[in-house]
Design a protein around this motif. Sequence first.
Motif, mmCIF file in Angstrom:
data_model
loop_
_atom_site.group_PDB
_atom_site.id
_atom_site.type_symbol
_atom_site.label_atom_id
_atom_site.label_comp_id
_atom_site.label_asym_id
_atom_site.label_seq_id
_atom_site.Cartn_x
_atom_site.Cartn_y
_atom_site.Cartn_z
ATOM 1 N N GLN A 175 0.827 -1.208 0.000
ATOM 2 C CA GLN A 175 0.000 0.000 0.000
ATOM 3 C C GLN A 175 0.863 1.261 0.000
ATOM 4 O OE1 GLN A 175 -3.132 0.055 2.945
ATOM 5 N NE2 GLN A 175 -4.311 -1.506 1.858
ATOM 6 N N VAL A 176 1.997 1.207 0.686
ATOM 7 C CA VAL A 176 2.920 2.347 0.657
ATOM 8 C C VAL A 176 3.431 2.564 -0.764
ATOM 9 C CG1 VAL A 176 5.135 3.234 1.471
ATOM 10 C CG2 VAL A 176 3.596 2.088 3.065
ATOM 11 N N ARG A 177 3.767 1.494 -1.454
ATOM 12 C CA ARG A 177 4.254 1.607 -2.836
ATOM 13 C C ARG A 177 3.163 2.129 -3.765
ATOM 14 N NH1 ARG A 177 6.464 -3.644 -1.471
ATOM 15 N NH2 ARG A 177 8.684 -3.449 -0.991
ATOM 16 N N MET A 178 1.923 1.697 -3.541
ATOM 17 C CA MET A 178 0.805 2.192 -4.340
ATOM 18 C C MET A 178 0.652 3.707 -4.153
ATOM 19 S SD MET A 178 -3.227 1.053 -4.135
ATOM 20 C CE MET A 178 -2.734 -0.659 -4.025
ATOM 21 N N LEU A 179 0.734 4.133 -2.904
ATOM 22 C CA LEU A 179 0.652 5.567 -2.613
ATOM 23 C C LEU A 179 1.835 6.309 -3.227
ATOM 24 C CD1 LEU A 179 -0.474 8.035 -1.151
ATOM 25 C CD2 LEU A 179 0.667 7.246 0.935
ATOM 26 N N ALA A 180 3.025 5.738 -3.117
ATOM 27 C CA ALA A 180 4.221 6.386 -3.659
ATOM 28 C C ALA A 180 4.108 6.582 -5.166
ATOM 29 C CB ALA A 180 5.461 5.563 -3.315
ATOM 30 N N ALA A 181 3.552 5.608 -5.862
ATOM 31 C CA ALA A 181 3.399 5.725 -7.311
ATOM 32 C C ALA A 181 2.453 6.860 -7.679
ATOM 33 C CB ALA A 181 2.888 4.402 -7.885
ATOM 34 N N GLU A 182 1.367 6.990 -6.922
ATOM 35 C CA GLU A 182 0.425 8.083 -7.175
ATOM 36 C C GLU A 182 1.065 9.429 -6.877
ATOM 37 O OE1 GLU A 182 -3.587 9.062 -8.414
ATOM 38 O OE2 GLU A 182 -2.453 7.179 -8.415
ATOM 39 N N ILE A 183 1.807 9.498 -5.782
ATOM 40 C CA ILE A 183 2.490 10.742 -5.425
ATOM 41 C C ILE A 183 3.487 11.143 -6.506
ATOM 42 C CG2 ILE A 183 4.188 11.731 -3.826
ATOM 43 C CD1 ILE A 183 2.729 10.294 -1.553
ATOM 44 N N TYR A 184 4.202 10.164 -7.034
ATOM 45 C CA TYR A 184 5.174 10.447 -8.096
ATOM 46 C C TYR A 184 4.512 11.155 -9.275
ATOM 47 C CZ TYR A 184 8.300 9.661 -12.043
ATOM 48 O OH TYR A 184 9.087 9.840 -13.157
ATOM 49 N N GLU A 185 3.371 10.630 -9.717
ATOM 50 C CA GLU A 185 2.667 11.241 -10.858
ATOM 51 C C GLU A 185 2.225 12.665 -10.538
ATOM 52 O OE1 GLU A 185 2.374 9.974 -13.819
ATOM 53 O OE2 GLU A 185 3.324 8.063 -13.291
ATOM 54 N N LEU A 186 1.760 12.871 -9.304
ATOM 55 C CA LEU A 186 1.254 14.196 -8.924
ATOM 56 C C LEU A 186 2.391 15.181 -8.675
ATOM 57 C CD1 LEU A 186 -1.676 12.985 -6.688
ATOM 58 C CD2 LEU A 186 -1.879 14.254 -8.832
ATOM 59 N N GLU A 187 3.546 14.691 -8.252
ATOM 60 C CA GLU A 187 4.710 15.583 -8.162
ATOM 61 C C GLU A 187 5.070 16.117 -9.549
ATOM 62 O OE1 GLU A 187 7.297 14.001 -4.301
ATOM 63 O OE2 GLU A 187 7.668 13.118 -6.286
ATOM 64 N N GLN A 188 5.056 15.240 -10.563
ATOM 65 C CA GLN A 188 5.357 15.684 -11.925
ATOM 66 C C GLN A 188 4.342 16.723 -12.394
ATOM 67 O OE1 GLN A 188 8.282 14.324 -13.229
ATOM 68 N NE2 GLN A 188 8.238 13.480 -11.163
ATOM 69 N N ARG A 189 3.075 16.438 -12.127
ATOM 70 C CA ARG A 189 2.005 17.322 -12.597
ATOM 71 C C ARG A 189 2.064 18.694 -11.933
ATOM 72 N NH1 ARG A 189 -3.658 14.633 -11.872
ATOM 73 N NH2 ARG A 189 -2.451 13.002 -12.951
ATOM 74 N N ASN A 190 2.486 18.718 -10.663
ATOM 75 C CA ASN A 190 2.498 19.975 -9.912
ATOM 76 C C ASN A 190 3.890 20.599 -9.801
ATOM 77 O OD1 ASN A 190 -0.367 20.345 -8.687
ATOM 78 N ND2 ASN A 190 0.084 18.164 -8.370
ATOM 79 N N ARG A 191 4.831 20.065 -10.576
ATOM 80 C CA ARG A 191 6.193 20.597 -10.619
ATOM 81 C C ARG A 191 6.850 20.635 -9.233
ATOM 82 N NH1 ARG A 191 5.644 25.616 -15.009
ATOM 83 N NH2 ARG A 191 4.846 24.317 -16.730
ATOM 84 N N ILE A 192 6.631 19.557 -8.518
ATOM 85 C CA ILE A 192 7.265 19.357 -7.211
ATOM 86 C C ILE A 192 8.486 18.480 -7.429
ATOM 87 C CG2 ILE A 192 6.956 18.389 -4.895
ATOM 88 C CD1 ILE A 192 3.910 18.826 -5.313
ATOM 89 N N PRO A 193 9.636 18.818 -6.854
ATOM 90 C CA PRO A 193 10.839 17.991 -7.054
ATOM 91 C C PRO A 193 10.567 16.525 -6.717
ATOM 92 C CG PRO A 193 11.438 20.044 -5.984
ATOM 93 C CD PRO A 193 9.926 20.017 -6.053
ATOM 94 N N ASN A 194 10.975 15.646 -7.602
ATOM 95 C CA ASN A 194 10.702 14.221 -7.451
ATOM 96 C C ASN A 194 11.301 13.674 -6.151
ATOM 97 O OD1 ASN A 194 10.016 11.525 -8.026
ATOM 98 N ND2 ASN A 194 12.002 11.181 -8.989
ATOM 99 N N GLY A 195 10.471 12.943 -5.400
ATOM 100 C CA GLY A 195 10.948 12.273 -4.199
ATOM 101 C C GLY A 195 10.899 13.086 -2.935
ATOM 102 N N THR A 196 10.444 14.335 -3.007
ATOM 103 C CA THR A 196 10.464 15.190 -1.812
ATOM 104 C C THR A 196 9.280 14.936 -0.880
ATOM 105 O OG1 THR A 196 9.343 16.957 -3.025
ATOM 106 C CG2 THR A 196 11.753 17.024 -2.970
ATOM 107 N N THR A 197 8.221 14.318 -1.375
ATOM 108 C CA THR A 197 7.047 14.046 -0.545
ATOM 109 C C THR A 197 7.229 12.706 0.160
ATOM 110 O OG1 THR A 197 5.733 15.124 -2.277
ATOM 111 C CG2 THR A 197 4.532 14.004 -0.513
ATOM 112 N N ARG A 198 7.305 12.740 1.490
ATOM 113 C CA ARG A 198 7.556 11.533 2.275
ATOM 114 C C ARG A 198 6.241 10.859 2.674
ATOM 115 N NH1 ARG A 198 12.472 11.946 4.756
ATOM 116 N NH2 ARG A 198 12.384 9.672 4.866
ATOM 117 N N ILE A 199 6.346 9.640 3.180
ATOM 118 C CA ILE A 199 5.163 8.864 3.578
ATOM 119 C C ILE A 199 5.359 8.346 5.004
ATOM 120 C CG2 ILE A 199 3.787 6.793 3.136
ATOM 121 C CD1 ILE A 199 4.504 7.082 0.172
ATOM 122 N N LEU A 200 4.311 8.500 5.827
ATOM 123 C CA LEU A 200 4.309 7.976 7.194
ATOM 124 C C LEU A 200 3.066 7.109 7.363
ATOM 125 C CD1 LEU A 200 5.620 8.033 10.061
ATOM 126 C CD2 LEU A 200 4.077 9.941 10.576
#
Length: 293
Positions: A104-129
């Motif tokens: 489930q963490v990986r599923m969330l990470a994949a979605e976050i990756y796509e949204l980082e690209q869309r919102n011009r957020i540096p890749n990998g900066t959004t962490r998960i807890l």
Amino acid sequence: MPPRSWLFVPGDSEKKLGKAMTTGAHAVIVDLEDAVAPSAKPQARVLARDWLAIHRQHVTENRPVARWVRINAIDTGMWRDDLAVVMAGAPDGVMLPKCEGPDQVRMLAAEIYELEQRNRIPNGTTRILPLVSETARSALTIPSYVDAAMPRLAGLTWGAEDLSAVLGASRKRDADGAWTDAFRFIRAQCLLVAHAAGIWSIDTLHDDFRDEAGTQRAAQAARADGFTGMLAIHPSQVPFINAAFAPSAEELAEAEAIIGLFAQSPNAGTLQYNGRMIDQPHLRMAKQLLGIG
């Protein structure tokens, strides 16, 4: 240093969000899950996004306040809607409730990756807890985080309220105030696995925010047991958590002295300090206390 106090703030309360940065919390978690009724979730997403964006560069007392958001659980079907809105505010991290393992963490990470690209957020900066204890299944998956390769994984935390309902447990603590077996087992696993994986270990909240002495005891116990921080449900709990996790002047002085001794004798395995023997674990703890390495 990792955030020590993690304060939940309801995502649908503009008033409480407006005060969040003045509470002294090291991390603010805008809550879109339990604190928000289903009918209020669309508005809460917008408020959360705007709050995250406004405070993206906010600094309080010369320190950044970590901006997190708790989305809804994977099995609700609402988590993607949450992310689609709030990621525009570039949160520092996303808390995943009722997480049932690394998949489930990986599923969330994949979605976050796509949204980082869309919102011009540096890749990998959004962490998960992930919250790893709120169902029986999620609690049983805790050991699987030890060797799971998840670069976004910031730490592990746990909670008792949802699990007690799932179990039908009429109590969480015994007559002496200690956690009963299931909760003590989960807490210990959360702590051990987080340290084994080299990530943060965040202890659960003290549910009675009016019980100041109880909050203080819980925070002191969390730090003494090795947790790096603790959740808070109310701003009044934040000062007790911050105080419990702040090293004393004596602890800082001892850490500096231990590091100094080993610097003078870099090849030594053990040394004497104030009449007691110290070795490499003492050196590692001293460095951790001072945020070195």
